[in-house]
Design an enzyme around this catalytic site. Structure first.
Site, PDB file in Angstrom:
ATOM      1  N   GLU A  81       0.867  -1.220   0.085  1.00  0.00           N
ATOM      2  CA  GLU A  81       0.121  -0.179   0.037  1.00  0.00           C
ATOM      3  C   GLU A  81       0.826   1.167  -0.062  1.00  0.00           C
ATOM      4  O   GLU A  81       1.360   1.739   1.111  1.00  0.00           O
ATOM      5  CB  GLU A  81      -0.958   0.029   1.397  1.00  0.00           C
ATOM      6  CG  GLU A  81      -2.012  -1.155   1.122  1.00  0.00           C
ATOM      7  CD  GLU A  81      -3.097  -0.762   0.154  1.00  0.00           C
ATOM      8  OE1 GLU A  81      -2.973  -0.021  -0.612  1.00  0.00           O
ATOM      9  OE2 GLU A  81      -3.875  -1.868   0.098  1.00  0.00           O
ATOM     10  N   VAL A  82       1.448   1.553  -1.260  1.00  0.00           N
ATOM     11  CA  VAL A  82       2.331   2.687  -1.265  1.00  0.00           C
ATOM     12  C   VAL A  82       1.833   4.056  -0.996  1.00  0.00           C
ATOM     13  O   VAL A  82       2.202   4.911  -0.113  1.00  0.00           O
ATOM     14  CB  VAL A  82       3.013   3.051  -2.456  1.00  0.00           C
ATOM     15  CG1 VAL A  82       4.008   3.803  -2.791  1.00  0.00           C
ATOM     16  CG2 VAL A  82       3.534   1.443  -2.855  1.00  0.00           C
ATOM     17  N   ASP A  89     -12.981   0.649 -13.320  1.00  0.00           N
ATOM     18  CA  ASP A  89     -12.478   1.201 -12.018  1.00  0.00           C
ATOM     19  C   ASP A  89     -11.146   1.544 -11.827  1.00  0.00           C
ATOM     20  O   ASP A  89     -10.424   0.780 -10.685  1.00  0.00           O
ATOM     21  CB  ASP A  89     -13.048   0.320 -10.703  1.00  0.00           C
ATOM     22  CG  ASP A  89     -13.210   1.118  -9.437  1.00  0.00           C
ATOM     23  OD1 ASP A  89     -13.187   2.411  -9.595  1.00  0.00           O
ATOM     24  OD2 ASP A  89     -13.243   0.368  -8.526  1.00  0.00           O
TER      25      ASP A  89
END
Length: 550
Positions: free
Chosen positions: A319-320, A365
Site C-alpha cells: 500500500e504505497v 475502476d
C-alpha cells in the site's frame, strides 16, 4: 503485449541449421511503422544508406558480433543503427547475415525512418533517434513449435529455472558480449537447450529485466519457442540449435530434473508453476483467455476468476499511497526508475485488456488502490468487480448505473453513462499523474477548489514550470525526458473529448520509445481555467515551456 504469434515448424528446418550454416540467413520478422517516413531525396535517406554501409562493413571484423554507428549532424536527419549477431557465430557468418539485412531491410521498409529486421543469425535496426543503451521491448515477435511437451508442468518448471540461470549469466557478460546458453536433462532421452542474449550496450540490470520479461511471454508447454525484442532475445528447443563450444561455459551446473510424476496441482495453482509472476499483470489475463477458450463459463465467472487470481498472486501487496499522499517511509523505495517501470507495466496490462486479449475488457475502476505491487515492485491490475466485456466490434456501451471512483471517472461516463476503452484511458491518465506528483487526486479536490490533479499538472505545464509538479521525495535522480513523456501522456489521457485521448497501444509505444509522436495536450476535463498553483517545496529551477519540455 503487442505481439502477433507465428506458428513455426522448427523440426523441419533442423538439418538446415546444423549442416547449412553458411547458407543465406533465415529471415524471421521485420517491423517498420508507417508513422515516420522520409522522402526519396531527403538528407536522412543519404545518411541511412551511409549508416547501413558502415554497419555492413564492420560486421565481418567484429569480434563480439555487435556494433553501432550514427551518420549525420542533427536529429531527425541523423541516422542511428546497430546490429547484433547470435553469440555463437564467427565473424564471417555474422558479416554475411548483416549484409543480407542491409539489402533486405531497404526493400521491406523502403522509406521508413525506424525499422528493424530479425534473422535466425542476427538482428539489424536503425532509427532517427538514438537507440544505444536503451532497453526496448517493442516491437516484439513470438515464434513457437506446434508440438506439445509431455508433463508440461514439470517442463515449464525446468524451463523457468534454466532461463533464470542464463539470464543472470548473460547480464554479467560485460560490454563485449552478453550471451549465455545452457542444456538441462528433461527426460532420459530428451534435453532442453536454451540461449539468451542482450545487446552489449545494456546495463546488467536492464539485460536481466529484458530477459525476464521475455521469458514470461514465451509459449507455455511447447517443444520450442523464441521471443525477439530489439534489446534481447530468448530461444529454447529440445535439440541443439547453437554451437556450445563458441559460447561462455556456465559457472555453475545447469538445472536438471529427473523424470518423475508431476506434483499434483489443481485449478489456478498450475499457472504459478509456469513462472508467470514475471509477466506484468499477465497472470490474470491468461486465466481469462483460458476460460473464454473453453466457451462454457459465463462472463461473471470469468471476471470473478480473474479477480480471485490477481488477489492470490499479490501476496506481497504494497500500500504505497496511504490517504492522499505516498507514505514517506515507503517513498524512498519509489525512485523515478521504479515509478516509470510501474507506469509501463500498468500500460502494458491495460493494452492487453483492450486489444490483445481474445475478449475486450473495460475495467471501469482503474485507480491506485486497484494496482497491486509484488515483492519486486511489478504492478498487477486487480478488482474486476465492475469490468465489462465488449464484443469484437463493440466500441461503446451505455449504463444507467454509474459506478466507479470519483476523480478517476471520465466526463462522458459521469454525465452520460457512456464508457469505452477511452474511459479506462482517462483513469490511467489520473493514475499516471499520481505516480509523478506523489499525491492522490482526492488531495487536489480538497485544496484546489474541487479541481483535480490533471488541472494542477496542466496549469504548471501551461505556465512553463512543469517540473514543479514532480514529487520532491524523488530527489534529483530522474530523467527529464521520461518525466516530460509521462506528463504529456497523463494530460492527453485526461482530455475532455475521448477522441483526443490516445489509445493504450499509443501509450505503450510512447513509454518505450525515445521519439515523441503524440500531440501536445490541451486543457483537460473538469478545469475552470482559473490560475493558481499549489505550494511546493521543490525549488522552481529554470522555466521550461510545455512545448520545449515535451
Amino acid at each position: 503485449m503487442n505481439s502477433s504469434f507465428i506458428i513455426s515448424l522448427y523440426l523441419s528446418s533442423f538439418f538446415f541449421h546444423v549442416f547449412c550454416t553458411e547458407a543465406a540467413p533465415e529471415y524471421l520478422y521485420h517491423d517498420c511503422p508507417n508513422t515516420t517516413l522520409f522522402t526519396p531525396n531527403s538528407i536522412y535517406r543519404s545518411n541511412l544508406h551511409a549508416l547501413l554501409s558502415s554497419l555492413s562493413s564492420a560486421a565481418p571484423g567484429s569480434t563480439n558480433g555487435f556494433a553501432n554507428a550514427n551518420v549525420g549532424q542533427n536529429p531527425p536527419e541523423r541516422a542511428y543503427g546497430l546490429f547484433l549477431c547470435r553469440g555463437d557465430l564467427n565473424s564471417t557468418t555474422c558479416g554475411r547475415c548483416v549484409a543480407a539485412g542491409e539489402r533486405d531491410i531497404l526493400q521491406r521498409c523502403p522509406n521508413q525512418r525506424v525499422s528493424i529486421i530479425w534473422y535466425d543469425q542476427c538482428m539489424l535496426r536503425y532509427s532517427n533517434w538514438s537507440i544505444l543503451s536503451v532497453m526496448e521491448q517493442s516491437p516484439d515477435r513470438v515464434l513457437y513449435d506446434i508440438g506439445n511437451v509431455i508433463e508440461p508442468t514439470r517442463f515449464m518448471q525446468l524451463l523457468g529455472e534454466t532461463l533464470r540461470d542464463i539470464a543472470m549469466r548473460a547480464s554479467a557478460g560485460g560490454s563485449e558480449k552478453k550471451v549465455a546458453a545452457a542444456e538441462a536433462n528433461f527426460t532420459s532421452s530428451q534435453k532442453l537447450y536454451a540461449l539468451a542474449q542482450c545487446t552489449p550496450d545494456l546495463t546488467a540490470s536492464d539485460c536481466v529485466k529484458c530477459l525476464q520479461f521475455a521469458s514470461a511471454h514465451l509459449p507455455q508447454g511447447k517443444q520450442g519457442g523464441r521471443l525477439l525484442f530489439p534489446s534481447c532475445n530468448l530461444r529454447y528447443e529440445l535439440y541443439p540449435f547453437y554451437n556450445a563450444s563458441a559460447l561462455p561455459s556456465p559457472a555453475t551446473p545447469p538445472p536438471s530434473l529427473a523424470p518423475s510424476p508431476p506434483a499434483p496441482v489443481t485449478g489456478l495453482e498450475v499457472t504459478r508453476e509456469y513462472g508467470w509472476s514475471y509477466a506484468v499483470g499477465s497472470n490474470i489475463f491468461t486465466v481469462i483467455i483460458i476460460v473464454v477458450a473453453l466457451s462454457v463459463i459465463s462472463t461473471t465467472v470469468v471476471l470473478f476468476l480473474a479477480w480471485r487470481f490477481s488477489r492470490r498472486n499479490a501476496t506481497n501487496r504494497h500500500e504505497v499511497i496511504q490517504g492522499d499522499r505516498i507514505d514517506p517511509e515507503k517513498s524512498k523505495h519509489l525512485n523515478w526508475s521504479i515509478r516509470y517501470n510501474i507506469a509501463c507495466g500498468i500500460a502494458r496490462g491495460m493494452h492487453y485488456l483492450h486489444e490483445d486479449s481474445r475478449i475486450r475488457i473495460i475495467h471501469r475502476d482503474m485507480k491506485s488502490s486497484n494496482i497491486l505491487l509484488d515483492s519486486e515492485m511489478n504492478p498487477k491490475i486487480s478488482d474486476f468487480g465492475m469490468a465489462r466485456i465488449f464484443g469484437i466490434d463493440q466500441t461503446l456501451a451505455m449504463t444507467e448505473r454509474i459506478g466507479g471512483t470519483y476523480g478517476y471517472m471520465s466526463p462522458e461516463y459521469v454525465m452520460n453513462g457512456q464508457f469505452s476503452v477511452k474511459s479506462d484511458v482517462y483513469s490511467f491518465g489520473v493514475l499516471l499523474l499520481e505516480l509523478i506528483i506523489g499525491k492522490k487526486n482526492s488531495f487536489f479536490n480538497q485544496v484546489d477548489k474541487g479541481e483535480g490533479i490533471a488541472c494542477y499538472a496542466w496549469k504548471n505545464w501551461r505556465d512553463g514550470t512543469p517540473l514543479l509538479v514532480l514529487d520532491p521525495t524523488i530527489g534529483e535522480t530522474y530523467s527529464v525526458a521520461e518525466v516530460a513523456r509521462c506528463l504529456r501522456i497523463g494530460l492527453l489521457c485526461a482530455q475532455e473529448d475521448p477522441n483526443r485521448r490516445p489509445t493504450m497501444a499509443d501509450i505503450v509505444h510512447e513509454l518505450n520509445s525515445y521519439s515523441v509522436t503524440l500531440e501536445l495536450p490541451q486543457q483537460p476535463a473538469f478545469c475552470s481555467g482559473r490560475t493558481g498553483r499549489l505550494e511546493s517545496n521543490k525549488s522552481p529551477g529554470r522555466s521550461i515551456t510545455g512545448a520545449e519540455f515535451g
